[in-house]
Design a protein around this motif. Structure first.
Motif, mmCIF file in Angstrom:
data_model
loop_
_atom_site.group_PDB
_atom_site.id
_atom_site.type_symbol
_atom_site.label_atom_id
_atom_site.label_comp_id
_atom_site.label_asym_id
_atom_site.label_seq_id
_atom_site.Cartn_x
_atom_site.Cartn_y
_atom_site.Cartn_z
ATOM 1 N N THR A 139 0.823 -1.213 0.000
ATOM 2 C CA THR A 139 0.000 0.000 0.000
ATOM 3 C C THR A 139 0.853 1.257 0.000
ATOM 4 N N GLN A 140 2.149 1.105 0.351
ATOM 5 C CA GLN A 140 3.125 2.198 0.350
ATOM 6 C C GLN A 140 2.779 3.309 1.347
ATOM 7 N N SER A 141 1.934 2.980 2.311
ATOM 8 C CA SER A 141 1.654 3.924 3.382
ATOM 9 C C SER A 141 2.816 3.915 4.373
ATOM 10 N N ARG A 142 3.198 5.080 4.859
ATOM 11 C CA ARG A 142 4.315 5.147 5.797
ATOM 12 C C ARG A 142 4.014 4.376 7.074
ATOM 13 N N VAL A 143 2.785 4.528 7.558
ATOM 14 C CA VAL A 143 2.406 3.820 8.779
ATOM 15 C C VAL A 143 2.430 2.318 8.550
ATOM 16 N N ALA A 144 1.882 1.876 7.407
ATOM 17 C CA ALA A 144 1.851 0.457 7.094
ATOM 18 C C ALA A 144 3.262 -0.110 6.929
ATOM 19 N N THR A 145 4.107 0.626 6.231
ATOM 20 C CA THR A 145 5.481 0.178 6.027
ATOM 21 C C THR A 145 6.230 0.087 7.350
ATOM 22 N N ALA A 146 6.011 1.077 8.219
ATOM 23 C CA ALA A 146 6.672 1.065 9.531
ATOM 24 C C ALA A 146 6.196 -0.113 10.367
ATOM 25 N N PHE A 147 4.901 -0.416 10.288
ATOM 26 C CA PHE A 147 4.345 -1.543 11.038
ATOM 27 C C PHE A 147 4.976 -2.860 10.583
ATOM 28 N N VAL A 148 5.020 -3.067 9.265
ATOM 29 C CA VAL A 148 5.578 -4.310 8.733
ATOM 30 C C VAL A 148 7.061 -4.416 9.054
ATOM 31 N N SER A 149 7.787 -3.318 8.906
ATOM 32 C CA SER A 149 9.229 -3.334 9.200
ATOM 33 C C SER A 149 9.482 -3.675 10.666
#
Length: 233
Positions: free
Chosen positions: A50-60
């Motif tokens: 989704t390339q959302s910053r929040v989503a990317t941070a969560f997955v990372s």
């Protein structure tokens, strides 16, 4: 000095049945944890896409946690930590219905899902970006593009590393012994303690682990060969 070798004593009667029970529980744990890890891996991949910053941070953060905390600690955390904060009636049900098995499956599945998400992500990178654009040009939204075009190819590309992690997951089920799950390593230790036949008992366990690991690798190689995308090495 005369060596005494008594394999029959650890394969017959109650001990043989105990070995079979341990193998069955290990295979069941492996299958359920693998399904959970695949679902988690796909979900993490979709969230990251989704390339959302929040989503990317969560997955990372999720991947970093499961990669850097030993799986044994994660199993202990679920069994002793998470279980302790559950309501009393839920704890009673888990105690009555093999909670050790359930928590081991959850811990191993969630941890393996972090690794599978990276495998699937690598599979995505092998897909030309033009396929994303073509799918959107045909009117497919993000989720339909992922479901019908991108993910099927990514999963096929990721089969070899996923098979490696399936073998690793199978071997990691032995860690469930720490919380009393009666899988193969647990029953092996139990039989060895009762018979004092250390060599014979651990030889049986070693052979079983080796044969099942080789079977998983062979099955994975055949699946990878069958679903290999033409032109992709």
């Amino acid at each position: 000095m005369k060596l005494h070798f008594d394999m029959a004593s650890v394969l017959q009667g109650d001990y043989g049945a105990l070995f079979l029970h341990g193998i069955e529980l290990t295979l069941a744990m492996t299958a359920l944890a693998w399904v959970l890890s695949l679902v988690v891996g796909i979900l993490l991949t979709l969230i990251r896409m989704t390339q959302s910053r929040v989503a990317t941070a969560f997955v990372s953060t999720y991947v970093a946690y499961h990669r850097n905390v030993p799986m044994l600690v994660q199993i202990l955390f679920w069994y002793f930590g998470i279980a302790a904060i559950l309501p009393g009636p839920v704890q009673d049900v888990l105690n009555d219905y093999n909670g050790q098995f359930l928590f081991a499956v959850i811990a191993i599945g969630l941890c393996s899902g972090a690794y599978l998400s990276e495998d699937i992500r690598s599979g995505l990178r092998a897909i030309p970006f033009g396929q994303f654009e073509a799918s959107r040009a045909l009117g497919l939204n993000f989720f339909k593009t992922m479901r019908h075009v991108v993910l099927p190819q990514a999963l096929r590309n990721a089969i070899p590393p996923m098979v490696n992690h399936a073998v690793l997951l199978f071997k990691n089920t032995s860690l469930a012994m720490a919380i009393g799950a009666a899988e193969l390593t647990y029953v092996t230790r139990k039989i060895e303690n009762e018979t004092f036949l250390s060599f014979e008992t651990y030889l049986v366990a070693t052979i079983v682990y080796l044969l099942i690991s080789l079977a998983i690798m062979l099955a994975g190689a055949r699946v990878a060969s069958h679903y290999r995308i033409p032109g992709v090495k």
